[in-house]
Design an enzyme around this catalytic site. Structure first.
Site, PDB file in Angstrom:
ATOM      1  N   ALA A   1       0.726  -4.618  -4.596  1.00  0.00           N
ATOM      2  CA  ALA A   1       0.746  -4.499  -6.054  1.00  0.00           C
ATOM      3  C   ALA A   1       2.047  -5.007  -6.660  1.00  0.00           C
ATOM      4  CB  ALA A   1       0.516  -3.044  -6.463  1.00  0.00           C
ATOM      5  N   THR A   2       3.159  -4.882  -5.944  1.00  0.00           N
ATOM      6  CA  THR A   2       4.429  -5.373  -6.490  1.00  0.00           C
ATOM      7  C   THR A   2       4.372  -6.882  -6.721  1.00  0.00           C
ATOM      8  OG1 THR A   2       5.798  -3.609  -5.556  1.00  0.00           O
ATOM      9  CG2 THR A   2       6.881  -5.709  -5.989  1.00  0.00           C
TER      10      THR A   2
ATOM     11  N   ASN B   1       1.908   6.598 -11.384  1.00  0.00           N
ATOM     12  CA  ASN B   1       2.197   6.957 -10.000  1.00  0.00           C
ATOM     13  C   ASN B   1       2.965   8.263  -9.866  1.00  0.00           C
ATOM     14  OD1 ASN B   1       4.241   5.226 -11.258  1.00  0.00           O
ATOM     15  ND2 ASN B   1       5.373   5.457  -9.358  1.00  0.00           N
TER      16      ASN B   1
ATOM     17  N   CYS C   1       9.655   4.342  -4.655  1.00  0.00           N
ATOM     18  CA  CYS C   1      10.524   3.183  -4.900  1.00  0.00           C
ATOM     19  C   CYS C   1      11.842   3.574  -5.564  1.00  0.00           C
ATOM     20  CB  CYS C   1       9.791   2.158  -5.771  1.00  0.00           C
ATOM     21  SG  CYS C   1       8.268   1.547  -5.015  1.00  0.00           S
TER      22      CYS C   1
ATOM     23  N   SER D   1      -3.611  -2.454  -4.595  1.00  0.00           N
ATOM     24  CA  SER D   1      -2.870  -2.258  -3.353  1.00  0.00           C
ATOM     25  C   SER D   1      -3.791  -1.671  -2.288  1.00  0.00           C
ATOM     26  CB  SER D   1      -1.684  -1.319  -3.589  1.00  0.00           C
ATOM     27  OG  SER D   1      -1.010  -1.045  -2.379  1.00  0.00           O
TER      28      SER D   1
ATOM     29  N   THR E   1      -0.525 -18.116   4.381  1.00  0.00           N
ATOM     30  CA  THR E   1      -1.709 -17.790   5.168  1.00  0.00           C
ATOM     31  C   THR E   1      -2.219 -16.396   4.824  1.00  0.00           C
ATOM     32  OG1 THR E   1      -0.926 -19.168   6.989  1.00  0.00           O
ATOM     33  CG2 THR E   1      -2.614 -17.525   7.508  1.00  0.00           C
TER      34      THR E   1
ATOM     35  N   GLN F   1      -2.713   2.946  -8.298  1.00  0.00           N
ATOM     36  CA  GLN F   1      -2.999   4.374  -8.128  1.00  0.00           C
ATOM     37  C   GLN F   1      -4.393   4.757  -8.617  1.00  0.00           C
ATOM     38  OE1 GLN F   1      -1.073   6.425  -6.523  1.00  0.00           O
ATOM     39  NE2 GLN F   1       0.835   5.281  -6.407  1.00  0.00           N
TER      40      GLN F   1
ATOM     41  N   HIS G   1      -2.718   0.031   0.706  1.00  0.00           N
ATOM     42  CA  HIS G   1      -2.306   1.245   1.418  1.00  0.00           C
ATOM     43  C   HIS G   1      -2.385   2.505   0.574  1.00  0.00           C
ATOM     44  CE1 HIS G   1       1.938   1.906  -0.111  1.00  0.00           C
ATOM     45  NE2 HIS G   1       1.708   0.694  -0.573  1.00  0.00           N
TER      46      HIS G   1
END
Length: 452
Positions: free
Chosen positions: A122-123, A202, A376, A250, A290, A230, A252
Site C-alpha cells: 500500500a505504501t 489504521n 510505521c 495491501s 518482475t 485496512q 499482509h
C-alpha cells in the site's frame, strides 16, 4: 496439501527445537500452555517475558492463512517461472496464475481485472497515486486535498509535493474522526487534482463516508483516491458505488503475504499517472519490475477467502470486540473509546486509560502484543498525531492502546488480554497521586498548578 508435505519433510530432517509445537493460533500465552525456551522464559531487546505474547496487533500485520500458504507453495518450488517469459511453458503457467490472482483481487472490490496493478504494498500504491496523478496533470492541477489523520506515507507524499510547489489542504476531522463533508466541498478548487482520504483509519478504525465523498468528487470532476489497506476484506468495497478513481491495497493485512499489494486505477473515465519507477514496463508501464508470482498468488487467494468469509469473520470479530470492551469496562473506570463508536471496524479497538502513564502501560503489557498507534510511527514517543487531530488531550493520547482482533483470535486470548490490561491499569493507578485525588472527588482540571 503442500504446506503439510513441507512441514512433514522438515520434521523428519531437522532436530526437535526446544519449544513446544502448538495448534495454529495467534497466541502463545494461552492459559495452560508454556513456551519451553528455558526456565527463565524469553529475553529479547532487554525485555523478559514468560513466553511468546498473545497477538492483538492485527492492524500492523496479520498471520498468513494456511490456505493461502498452500496456494503459494507450488510457485516457490515447481512452478517458478517468470510470468513475463513469453517463450516457454514455465512463463505461461506463471502468467496464468498472476492473471487469475488479478481477477480474485478485482472481484473483492467490484472492479475489472484490467484495473488492478500489482505493487509491493500500500505504501508504494499511495506514492504512485498521490505523486503520480499530480505529476501527470501538473500543467493544470496544482492542488491536493487530504486529511490530518492519513497514513504517514500519504502525508509524506503530500509534503513532497509541497516541496515541489504544489498546494496541499490538510482537512481537520471531527472529534469522532470523521470528515466534515461541507469542509471538503468548500476546500475543492478549480485546480484541485486529487482528493485522498483513507477508507478505514489504521489507528482508530473509523470508517469514512465513502459514497458521500465519492459523490462530491464526481460533482467537481476531481479524482478520488483512498488508502483501503485496512478496509480490504473487512468491509464491503464497491469502486463504482463509491466513485473511487484510485485505491491502494495491501496483502499482509488480510492474512496474505508481506511484500505485495495492488493499486486500483479506474479505466472509465480514465485516470492517468506518471510511473514512479523506470524499467521493463510491466503492469501496463505503471509499475516496472518482475511480478512476484508466489506473493501475487497468495494475495489473490487471501482476497478470495476474504470474499467468502467476510460476513462470518465480521460477526465473530464483533462478538470478540464486545467481549474485550465489556470485560475491561466491568472492572475499571476512566476508559475512553477513541473515534466514532457507530462508524468503525470492529477489529480495531483504540482505548485510552485515564490517570495512567502511557509508556508504563505499554511496557507492562509485554505479554500482549498491542501497540499505541501505527507500526510505521511506533518508534516515536510523541502522542499519536491521529488522536491529537481528534482533539484528544495529550495525557489521554499518551495512554492509548490499540487492540487488533482478527480471524484467528480466540475467546481465551481476549479473556487473557482483559485480565492483563486490568491488572496493569490497577497497578499503575495505585501509584498515581492524580487518581487518588479523583477518587476523593477533587476536580484536577480546576487545580492551578504552581511552578517551582
Amino acid at each position: 496439501m503442500f504446506s503439510k508435505i513441507l512441514t512433514t519433510a522438515l520434521r523428519r530432517t531437522t532436530p526437535k527445537p526446544c519449544h513446544v509445537h502448538r495448534r495454529f493460533s495467534t497466541a502463545a500465552a494461552v492459559v495452560g500452555e508454556q513456551y519451553e525456551e528455558d526456565s527463565a522464559g524469553i529475553t529479547m531487546k532487554g525485555v523478559k517475558i514468560s513466553g511468546r505474547p498473545l497477538y492483538l496487533d492485527m492492524q500492523a500485520t496479520s498471520p498468513i492463512d494456511p490456505r493461502v500458504l498452500d496456494a503459494m507453495l507450488p510457485y516457490h518450488i515447481s512452478q517458478f517461472g517468470n510470468p513475463h517469459s513469453r517463450t516457454h511453458f514455465y512463463g505461461w503457467e506463471s502468467d496464468q496464475a498472476v492473471e487469475a490472482a488479478r481477477a480474485q483481487v478485482a472481484a473483492l472490490v467490484q472492479a475489472s481485472p484490467k484495473e488492478i496493478i500489482f505493487t509491493s504494498g500500500a505504501t508504494e500504491s499511495n506514492n504512485i497515486s498521490v505523486k503520480g496523478v499530480l505529476h501527470f496533470y501538473r500543467d493544470k492541477k496544482r492542488h491536493v486535498i487530504t486529511t490530518q489523520t492519513e497514513h504517514k506515507c500519504v502525508l509524506d507524499s503530500c509534503r513532497h509535493l509541497q516541496q515541489e510547489g504544489f498546494d496541499v489542504t490538510y482537512l481537520p476531522v471531527e472529534s469522532d474522526g470523521l470528515v466534515d463533508l461541507e469542509k471538503l466541498r468548500a476546500a475543492i478548487r478549480p485546480d484541485t487534482g486529487l482528493v485522498s482520504i483513507m477508507m478505514v483509519n489504521n489507528e482508530i478504525g473509523v470508517i469514512q463516508p465513502m459514497e458521500e465523498i465519492g459523490k462530491i468528487c464526481k460533482e467537481f470532476s476531481v479524482p478520488f483516491h483512498t488508502d483501503a489497506a485496512q478496509a480490504l476484506g473487512k468491509i464491503p468495497i464497491d469502486v463504482e458505488k463509491m466513485n473511487i478513481s484510485l485505491m491502494s491495497l495491501s496483502g499482509h493485512k488480510i492474512y496474505g503475504p508481506k511484500g505485495v499489494g495492488a493499486l486500483y486505477i479506474r479505466r472509465r473515465p480514465r485516470i492517468r499517472v506518471e510511473p514512479q519507477m523506470n524499467g521493463g514496463g510491466q503492469e501496463r508501464g505503471i509499475r516496472s519490475g518482475t511480478v512476484p508470482t508466489p506473493l501475487v498468488v497468495g494475495f489473490g487467494a487471501a482476497c478470495e477467502l476474504a470474499m467468502k468469509e467476510m460476513e462470518y469473520d465480521d460477526n465473530r470479530i464483533k462478538a470478540l470486540q464486545e467481549r474485550l470492551l465489556n470485560g475491561i469496562r466491568s472492572k475499571i473506570d476512566g476508559i475512553v473509546i477513541n473515534g466514532s463508536v457507530e462508524r468503525r471496524y470492529a477489529g480495531n479497538l483504540n482505548l485510552s486509560f485515564a490517570y495512567v502513564e502511557g509508556e508504563s502501560l505499554l511496557m507492562g503489557l509485554k505479554e500482549v502484543a498491542v501497540s499505541s498507534g501505527s507500526a510505521c510511527t511506533s518508534a516515536s514517543l510523541e502522542p499519536s498525531y491521529v488522536l491529537r487531530a481528534l482533539g484528544v488531550e495529550e495525557d489521554m493520547a499518551h495512554t492509548s492502546i490499540r487492540y487488533g482482533i482478527g480471524r484467528f483470535t480466540t475467546e481465551q486470548e481476549i479473556d487473557r488480554a482483559v485480565d492483563l490490561t486490568v491488572n496493569q491499569v490497577e497497578k499503575l493507578r495505585e501509584m498515581s497521586p492524580l487518581y487518588e485525588m479523583v477518587k476523593e472527588g477533587i476536580d484536577i482540571k480546576s487545580i492551578q498548578w504552581s511552578q517551582h
